[in-house]
Design an enzyme around this catalytic site. Structure first.
Site, short mmCIF file in Angstrom:
data_model
loop_
_atom_site.label_atom_id
_atom_site.label_comp_id
_atom_site.label_asym_id
_atom_site.label_seq_id
_atom_site.Cartn_x
_atom_site.Cartn_y
_atom_site.Cartn_z
N GLU A 19 -25.74 -48.05 2.78
CA GLU A 19 -25.73 -46.71 3.36
C GLU A 19 -27.00 -46.41 4.16
OE1 GLU A 19 -24.11 -43.80 0.32
OE2 GLU A 19 -24.37 -45.58 -0.91
N SER A 148 -20.65 -43.25 -0.51
CA SER A 148 -20.15 -43.21 0.87
C SER A 148 -18.87 -44.02 1.06
CB SER A 148 -21.20 -43.69 1.88
OG SER A 148 -22.17 -42.69 2.06
N TYR A 212 -17.65 -40.91 8.71
CA TYR A 212 -18.74 -41.04 9.68
C TYR A 212 -18.29 -41.29 11.12
CZ TYR A 212 -21.33 -41.24 5.35
OH TYR A 212 -21.84 -40.94 4.12
N ARG A 251 -24.05 -32.74 -5.22
CA ARG A 251 -22.73 -32.42 -4.67
C ARG A 251 -21.68 -33.10 -5.55
NH1 ARG A 251 -21.81 -35.62 -0.19
NH2 ARG A 251 -19.93 -36.44 -1.19
N ASP A 253 -17.63 -34.07 -6.18
CA ASP A 253 -16.39 -34.30 -5.44
C ASP A 253 -15.18 -34.27 -6.37
OD1 ASP A 253 -18.10 -34.70 -3.32
OD2 ASP A 253 -17.92 -36.88 -3.35
N GLU A 265 -16.72 -37.89 -8.47
CA GLU A 265 -18.08 -38.36 -8.69
C GLU A 265 -19.09 -37.24 -8.46
OE1 GLU A 265 -19.69 -41.10 -5.69
OE2 GLU A 265 -17.87 -40.74 -4.52
N ASN A 267 -22.78 -36.69 -6.68
CA ASN A 267 -23.73 -37.25 -5.71
C ASN A 267 -25.07 -36.56 -5.88
OD1 ASN A 267 -21.79 -38.86 -3.72
ND2 ASN A 267 -20.80 -36.93 -4.27
N GLY A 271 -25.56 -36.78 1.53
CA GLY A 271 -25.94 -36.78 2.93
C GLY A 271 -26.49 -35.43 3.35
#
Length: 310
Positions: A19, A148, A212, A251, A253, A265, A267, A271
């Site tokens: 990443e 990611s 992305y 964050r 998800d 998950e 994070n 990002g």
């Protein structure tokens, strides 16, 4: 207007994981935003080691490193050993959240639903038939300790699963029951859940390419949810954040199937470009990118100043 009495903020970016490019973009955006109010220095990390320049001077670290030697607790442990204040979760909670198996086990303990899964090492790949017998045929194959969507693949029948498994030779992996539903994510800031973001991929799959590649995904924030469903998503996000021992920000998800959210998950270093998901979540509660980044660094500055312990 820079704050003369504040420590220098050292932004780490790059790193040694898959990443790296995402990290470089995050680091640049964080640095640009922080430089409006703080003294900022940037350091591109090219090996799994602390920059020697960190070991002298009054500095607070804001890491934008993702994946291995970013989110897995290695960097955090070195910073703690060196008594350097830094943003985000500590080494223990970073290790836990990077390990999806541990995170999902903890989620079950605190009554946060998560898809069933099995875990294995790349040197000991299970048979496709055994996996299907346990989990069914609609499956997700992914590393259990990467982010990611690196290495992510889907299987709807035995031959697809067999192909995915045949390409695995090393690392830590998981096969998870595929939950079909709406992709949601929610940012946590200082223990409080912010806005829920819905991700709509043009392909129906939110993989690395969809994340992305410009134009491949659209985002609705705040997500259009029933009040009860929104409250449940935020409650589950905060519950796993707290149970994991996270601090400052993260964050979380989910996949929403009907009215039931399923944890995917946590994070701990998401990002952080102006168009990333955490800033989208924060914008729902009134933060622009610059004010959000200042809020993210504030607890680490407090720890540096000894107001909240190291």
């Amino acid at each position: 207007m820079q704050m003369p009495d504040s420590p220098t903020i050292t932004v780490l970016y790059g790193g040694v994981s898959a990443e790296r490019e995402v990290s470089i973009a995050s680091g640049q955006a964080i640095s640009d935003a922080l430089s409006k109010a703080f003294r900022v220095e940037c350091f591109e990390v090219n090996e799994a080691a602390l920059p020697e320049s960190l070991l002298s001077g009054d500095k607070v670290v804001f890491s934008a490193l993702h994946g291995t030697f970013g989110e897995d607790g290695q960097l955090q442990a070195l910073l703690e050993e060196a008594n350097i204040a830094y943003c985000g979760s500590d080494a223990k909670s970073s290790r836990l959240c990077m390990d999806k198996a541990e995170t999902k086990a903890l989620a079950q303990e605190v009554n946060v639903p998560t898809p069933e899964a099995i875990y294995f090492e790349g040197s000991d790949v299970p048979l496709a038939d055994d996996i299907i017998e346990q989990l069914g045929a609609s499956l997700v194959v992914k590393p259990s300790d990467q982010g990611s969507s690196v290495g992510l693949s889907f299987a709807e029948h035995r031959s697809q699963l067999g192909i995915a498994l045949s390409q695995i030779h090393s690392g830590n992996w998981m096969v998870e029951q595929r939950v079909r539903g709406r992709e949601l994510t929610v940012g946590i800031l200082n223990g409080v859940a912010m806005g829920v973001v819905e991700i709509i991929s043009s392909t129906g799959v939110y993989d690395y390419k969809a994340k992305y590649t410009s134009g491949m995904s659209e985002y609705v924030y705040p997500a259009e949810l029933d009040d009860a469903v929104e409250a449940k998503v935020k409650d589950h996000a905060k519950r796993i954040f707290d149970a994991s021992g996270c601090r400052d920000f993260a964050r979380v998800d989910f996949l929403l199937n009907g009215k039931q959210p399923y944890l995917l998950e946590v994070n701990t270093l998401p990002g952080m470009t102006a168009t990333s998901l955490l800033p989208k979540s924060a914008s729902c509660v009134g933060f622009d990118f610059e004010s959000l980044v200042a809020e993210l660094v504030a607890p680490a500055i407090a720890r540096f100043e000894g107001k909240d312990g190291q």
